[in-house]
Design a protein around this motif. Structure first.
Motif, short mmCIF file in Angstrom:
data_model
loop_
_atom_site.label_atom_id
_atom_site.label_comp_id
_atom_site.label_asym_id
_atom_site.label_seq_id
_atom_site.Cartn_x
_atom_site.Cartn_y
_atom_site.Cartn_z
N UNK A 63 -12.62 -1.41 6.77
CA UNK A 63 -13.57 -0.69 7.62
C UNK A 63 -14.27 0.41 6.85
N UNK A 64 -13.53 1.09 5.98
CA UNK A 64 -14.14 2.14 5.16
C UNK A 64 -15.17 1.55 4.21
N UNK A 65 -14.86 0.41 3.62
CA UNK A 65 -15.82 -0.23 2.73
C UNK A 65 -17.09 -0.62 3.48
N UNK A 66 -16.94 -1.18 4.69
CA UNK A 66 -18.10 -1.56 5.48
C UNK A 66 -18.93 -0.34 5.86
N UNK A 67 -18.28 0.76 6.14
CA UNK A 67 -19.00 1.97 6.51
C UNK A 67 -19.79 2.51 5.32
N UNK B 97 -9.06 10.37 -4.40
CA UNK B 97 -7.77 10.05 -3.84
C UNK B 97 -7.41 8.60 -4.19
N UNK B 98 -6.21 8.18 -3.78
CA UNK B 98 -5.77 6.82 -4.11
C UNK B 98 -6.62 5.76 -3.41
N UNK B 99 -7.09 6.07 -2.19
CA UNK B 99 -7.93 5.11 -1.47
C UNK B 99 -9.23 4.85 -2.24
N UNK C 74 0.80 -1.22 0.00
CA UNK C 74 0.00 0.00 0.00
C UNK C 74 0.84 1.27 0.00
N UNK C 75 1.99 1.22 0.64
CA UNK C 75 2.83 2.41 0.71
C UNK C 75 3.30 2.87 -0.66
N UNK C 76 3.36 1.94 -1.61
CA UNK C 76 3.84 2.28 -2.95
C UNK C 76 2.74 2.86 -3.83
N UNK C 77 1.51 2.83 -3.35
CA UNK C 77 0.39 3.33 -4.15
C UNK C 77 0.33 4.85 -4.05
N UNK C 78 0.58 5.52 -5.15
CA UNK C 78 0.47 6.98 -5.23
C UNK C 78 -0.35 7.34 -6.46
#
Length: 214
Positions: free
Chosen positions: A125-129, A58-60, A33-37
């Motif tokens: 958690x974001x997807x579930x929300x 955003x990337x997320x 994940x750290x490499x995702x920009x």
């Protein structure tokens, strides 16, 4: 599928959206994940960063992809008014079919996203929300439908607290049918469309609840 096939412009838009999501997920899988920009996603998807932000904030967002949302047009108004058939489950199915038509249909994308989310609890958690927010929106639409029905038939939907309770149950049943359709579609390994599986899931649900089970 009942709707006409999308035009060239729409197909290009969907292809670009798919390419961005594929790039984001593959970077996460291959490099973490750290490499995702945004810059790296854009490079791999062969788009500019400006184009990236036309599709995702955003990337997320590119990693999580699209969640279904209720339509904000006449389709929702028709549902609240009691349409299109007058049968709640059937009409919920039609509403969710309308909501899922915009989702990217790519089985490989689902598998890669699940792999990334399993390793990233915060994104899961974001997807579930977001799915919880979708359930609340469905519940609200059903409450509005019950209220509209009560204007003409006071005993049709119960008192307001009872409406909310029944609406919550119906919304959770609808999401269960949506999840069932996702599972069936992702396991099908054929050229079926997600909306076709969703229509089948609601038809199966209707068959189950409309007769006594032995």
């Amino acid at each position: 599928m009942s709707d006409a096939e999308p035009g060239l412009r729409e197909r290009k838009r969907r292809a670009t959206r798919l390419a961005i999501q594929q790039a984001a997920l593959r970077i996460a899988i291959e490099e973490g994940l750290a490499a995702v920009t945004v810059d790296e996603i854009s490079r791999r998807a062969d788009v500019s960063p400006r184009t990236f932000f036309n599709y995702f904030p955003n990337k997320e967002g590119a990693i999580l992809g699209d969640d279904p949302t209720l339509p904000d047009d006449d389709t929702l108004a028709d549902f609240v008014a009691g349409g299109p058939t007058g049968d709640l489950l059937a009409d919920l199915g039609a509403l969710l079919v309308h909501s899922t038509r915009e989702l990217i249909e790519e089985r490989g994308l689902i598998e890669e996203r699940q792999q990334v989310l399993r390793a990233a609890p915060e994104l899961f958690s974001r997807r579930m929300e977001s799915m919880k927010e979708f359930q609340v929106a469905i519940e609200g639409a059903i409450v509005a439908r019950f209220a509209a029905a009560a204007d003409g038939a006071p005993d049709a939907s119960g008192e307001p607290p009872e409406r909310r309770r029944r609406a919550r149950l119906a919304s959770l049943v609808a999401l269960a049918a949506l999840r069932h359709a996702w599972w069936e579609w992702s396991d099908a390994g054929s050229d079926t469309h997600l909306v076709d599986e969703l229509e089948r899931s609601f038809a199966d649900l209707d068959a189950l609840v409309s007769r006594s089970l032995v």
